[in-house]
Design a protein around this motif. Structure first.
Motif, PDB file in Angstrom:
ATOM      1  N   THR A  32       0.814  -1.212   0.000  1.00  0.00           N
ATOM      2  CA  THR A  32       0.000   0.000   0.000  1.00  0.00           C
ATOM      3  C   THR A  32       0.854   1.271   0.000  1.00  0.00           C
ATOM      4  O   THR A  32       0.369   2.336  -0.358  1.00  0.00           O
ATOM      5  CB  THR A  32      -0.928   0.015   1.228  1.00  0.00           C
ATOM      6  N   LYS A  33       2.144   1.155   0.372  1.00  0.00           N
ATOM      7  CA  LYS A  33       3.009   2.317   0.433  1.00  0.00           C
ATOM      8  C   LYS A  33       3.475   2.686  -0.965  1.00  0.00           C
ATOM      9  O   LYS A  33       3.995   1.868  -1.700  1.00  0.00           O
ATOM     10  CB  LYS A  33       4.216   2.014   1.325  1.00  0.00           C
ATOM     11  N   ARG A  34       3.305   3.943  -1.379  1.00  0.00           N
ATOM     12  CA  ARG A  34       3.684   4.398  -2.709  1.00  0.00           C
ATOM     13  C   ARG A  34       4.681   5.542  -2.610  1.00  0.00           C
ATOM     14  O   ARG A  34       4.686   6.296  -1.639  1.00  0.00           O
ATOM     15  CB  ARG A  34       2.451   4.843  -3.491  1.00  0.00           C
ATOM     16  N   PHE A  35       5.516   5.673  -3.636  1.00  0.00           N
ATOM     17  CA  PHE A  35       6.527   6.737  -3.663  1.00  0.00           C
ATOM     18  C   PHE A  35       5.843   8.092  -3.856  1.00  0.00           C
ATOM     19  O   PHE A  35       4.965   8.260  -4.695  1.00  0.00           O
ATOM     20  CB  PHE A  35       7.510   6.475  -4.807  1.00  0.00           C
ATOM     21  N   ASN A  36       6.276   9.062  -3.066  1.00  0.00           N
ATOM     22  CA  ASN A  36       5.711  10.402  -3.125  1.00  0.00           C
ATOM     23  C   ASN A  36       6.555  11.261  -4.060  1.00  0.00           C
ATOM     24  O   ASN A  36       7.711  11.575  -3.763  1.00  0.00           O
ATOM     25  CB  ASN A  36       5.671  11.010  -1.716  1.00  0.00           C
ATOM     26  N   PHE A  37       6.003  11.626  -5.215  1.00  0.00           N
ATOM     27  CA  PHE A  37       6.718  12.376  -6.246  1.00  0.00           C
ATOM     28  C   PHE A  37       6.769  13.858  -5.868  1.00  0.00           C
ATOM     29  O   PHE A  37       5.753  14.546  -5.844  1.00  0.00           O
ATOM     30  CB  PHE A  37       6.014  12.198  -7.596  1.00  0.00           C
ATOM     31  N   ILE A  38       7.979  14.361  -5.571  1.00  0.00           N
ATOM     32  CA  ILE A  38       8.169  15.760  -5.193  1.00  0.00           C
ATOM     33  C   ILE A  38       9.261  16.361  -6.071  1.00  0.00           C
ATOM     34  O   ILE A  38      10.401  15.893  -6.072  1.00  0.00           O
ATOM     35  CB  ILE A  38       8.550  15.895  -3.709  1.00  0.00           C
ATOM     36  N   VAL A  39       8.927  17.398  -6.820  1.00  0.00           N
ATOM     37  CA  VAL A  39       9.889  18.050  -7.707  1.00  0.00           C
ATOM     38  C   VAL A  39      10.822  18.935  -6.877  1.00  0.00           C
ATOM     39  O   VAL A  39      10.349  19.731  -6.059  1.00  0.00           O
ATOM     40  CB  VAL A  39       9.160  18.902  -8.769  1.00  0.00           C
ATOM     41  N   PRO A  40      12.139  18.842  -7.062  1.00  0.00           N
ATOM     42  CA  PRO A  40      13.073  19.674  -6.291  1.00  0.00           C
ATOM     43  C   PRO A  40      12.952  21.152  -6.660  1.00  0.00           C
ATOM     44  O   PRO A  40      12.471  21.507  -7.741  1.00  0.00           O
ATOM     45  CB  PRO A  40      14.440  19.104  -6.676  1.00  0.00           C
ATOM     46  N   ASP A  41      13.427  22.004  -5.760  1.00  0.00           N
ATOM     47  CA  ASP A  41      13.314  23.455  -5.956  1.00  0.00           C
ATOM     48  C   ASP A  41      14.049  23.930  -7.206  1.00  0.00           C
ATOM     49  O   ASP A  41      13.636  24.908  -7.841  1.00  0.00           O
ATOM     50  CB  ASP A  41      13.870  24.186  -4.730  1.00  0.00           C
ATOM     51  N   VAL A  42      15.143  23.255  -7.578  1.00  0.00           N
ATOM     52  CA  VAL A  42      15.930  23.687  -8.729  1.00  0.00           C
ATOM     53  C   VAL A  42      15.116  23.564 -10.032  1.00  0.00           C
ATOM     54  O   VAL A  42      15.427  24.235 -11.021  1.00  0.00           O
ATOM     55  CB  VAL A  42      17.231  22.862  -8.823  1.00  0.00           C
ATOM     56  N   LEU A  43      14.090  22.742 -10.017  1.00  0.00           N
ATOM     57  CA  LEU A  43      13.233  22.579 -11.198  1.00  0.00           C
ATOM     58  C   LEU A  43      11.845  23.168 -10.968  1.00  0.00           C
ATOM     59  O   LEU A  43      10.870  22.725 -11.584  1.00  0.00           O
ATOM     60  CB  LEU A  43      13.114  21.086 -11.557  1.00  0.00           C
ATOM     61  N   ASP A  44      11.795  24.174 -10.135  1.00  0.00           N
ATOM     62  CA  ASP A  44      10.504  24.792  -9.826  1.00  0.00           C
ATOM     63  C   ASP A  44       9.853  25.403 -11.070  1.00  0.00           C
ATOM     64  O   ASP A  44       8.639  25.505 -11.161  1.00  0.00           O
ATOM     65  CB  ASP A  44      10.691  25.869  -8.748  1.00  0.00           C
ATOM     66  N   TRP A  45      10.668  25.797 -12.043  1.00  0.00           N
ATOM     67  CA  TRP A  45      10.157  26.417 -13.270  1.00  0.00           C
ATOM     68  C   TRP A  45       9.368  25.443 -14.145  1.00  0.00           C
ATOM     69  O   TRP A  45       8.627  25.848 -15.034  1.00  0.00           O
ATOM     70  CB  TRP A  45      11.309  27.010 -14.069  1.00  0.00           C
ATOM     71  N   CYS A  46       9.532  24.120 -13.910  1.00  0.00           N
ATOM     72  CA  CYS A  46       8.767  23.133 -14.689  1.00  0.00           C
ATOM     73  C   CYS A  46       8.049  22.140 -13.779  1.00  0.00           C
ATOM     74  O   CYS A  46       7.742  21.018 -14.189  1.00  0.00           O
ATOM     75  CB  CYS A  46       9.691  22.388 -15.648  1.00  0.00           C
ATOM     76  N   LYS A  47       7.785  22.570 -12.543  1.00  0.00           N
ATOM     77  CA  LYS A  47       7.179  21.688 -11.547  1.00  0.00           C
ATOM     78  C   LYS A  47       5.829  21.141 -12.000  1.00  0.00           C
ATOM     79  O   LYS A  47       5.571  19.938 -11.925  1.00  0.00           O
ATOM     80  CB  LYS A  47       7.015  22.448 -10.227  1.00  0.00           C
ATOM     81  N   GLY A  48       4.957  22.015 -12.473  1.00  0.00           N
ATOM     82  CA  GLY A  48       3.633  21.581 -12.913  1.00  0.00           C
ATOM     83  C   GLY A  48       3.690  20.635 -14.089  1.00  0.00           C
ATOM     84  O   GLY A  48       2.962  19.631 -14.147  1.00  0.00           O
ATOM     85  N   ASP A  49       4.574  20.926 -15.058  1.00  0.00           N
ATOM     86  CA  ASP A  49       4.697  20.086 -16.251  1.00  0.00           C
ATOM     87  C   ASP A  49       5.229  18.694 -15.890  1.00  0.00           C
ATOM     88  O   ASP A  49       4.742  17.681 -16.406  1.00  0.00           O
ATOM     89  CB  ASP A  49       5.634  20.752 -17.259  1.00  0.00           C
TER      90      ASP A  49
END
Length: 214
Positions: free
Chosen positions: A91-108
């Motif tokens: 049931t445990k799944r990896f939590n996808f978190i974009v690093p701050d250095v890629l904040d400019w494409c976080k949503g994409d």
């Protein structure tokens, strides 16, 4: 009531004699014990042993059940614990978190990971994605990186890498022109009027004019 005589072992008779109440005869007590035992056996047969109202599982019976499963008590507890761990792991799944250095494409990147990416979605896969997108942006531009993310989302790419971009996605530089090779051979040189006349312009000497004009 009709009666009949039966023979009992002396030890059994003496045991019944010692256990019977004083207000019952020995034969009456033995008859009562047999009747109770007979009714109890019939009642126990109407339901499975563990469901019978007259049956309470003993520690020995529980041990026998565990032995049927091939487990002793300590192994049974470990087995239960491992089953719980496996269930929690699934049931445990990896939590996808974009690093701050890629904040400019976080949503994409988040959209690509949730809707477009195929293959494994593990922590290793996420770290590789972040690293490769950062390489594309660093070596080329952020707009190129965003373009690659959009294409990956639309076409369900398994991954985005700098190597694949340079191999398949890099547009040819059509504006680059090939220079002609330089040569110092006199026959290769293109002569101009100034090379012949110098700074004085065309010659007025009739002999030179006839030589030049053929």
């Amino acid at each position: 009531m009709d009666t009949m005589s039966i023979k009992l072992d002396a030890d059994v008779y003496n045991s019944m004699e010692a256990k019977k109440p004083r207000y019952l005869s020995t034969s009456g007590f033995i008859a009562l014990v047999l009747e109770i035992h007979d009714k109890g056996e019939v009642a126990g047969l109407t339901l499975p042993p563990l469901q019978s109202p007259h049956h309470q599982p003993t520690l020995n019976e529980e041990r026998i059940e565990r032995e049927k499963e091939g487990l002793n008590e300590s192994e049974a507890n470990v087995h239960k614990g491992r089953k719980g761990e496996r269930k929690e792991t699934k049931t445990k799944r990896f939590n996808f978190i974009v690093p701050d250095v890629l904040d400019w494409c976080k949503g994409d990147l988040s959209t690509y990971w949730k809707e477009g990416k195929t293959g494994k979605k593990t922590e290793h896969a996420a770290k590789l994605l972040f690293s490769e997108v950062e390489k594309i942006a660093s070596n080329y531009s952020q707009s190129i990186a965003l373009e690659q993310i959009a294409l990956a989302t639309a076409n369900s790419w398994e991954s985005i890498t700098l190597k694949n971009y340079e191999r398949f996605g890099l547009a040819p530089n059509v504006s680059k022109q090939t220079k002609e090779p330089e040569s110092k051979h006199p026959a290769y040189k293109v002569f101009k009027a100034s090379d012949i006349y110098g700074d004085q312009g065309p010659t007025t000497n009739p002999v030179m004019q006839s030589l030049l004009n053929g």
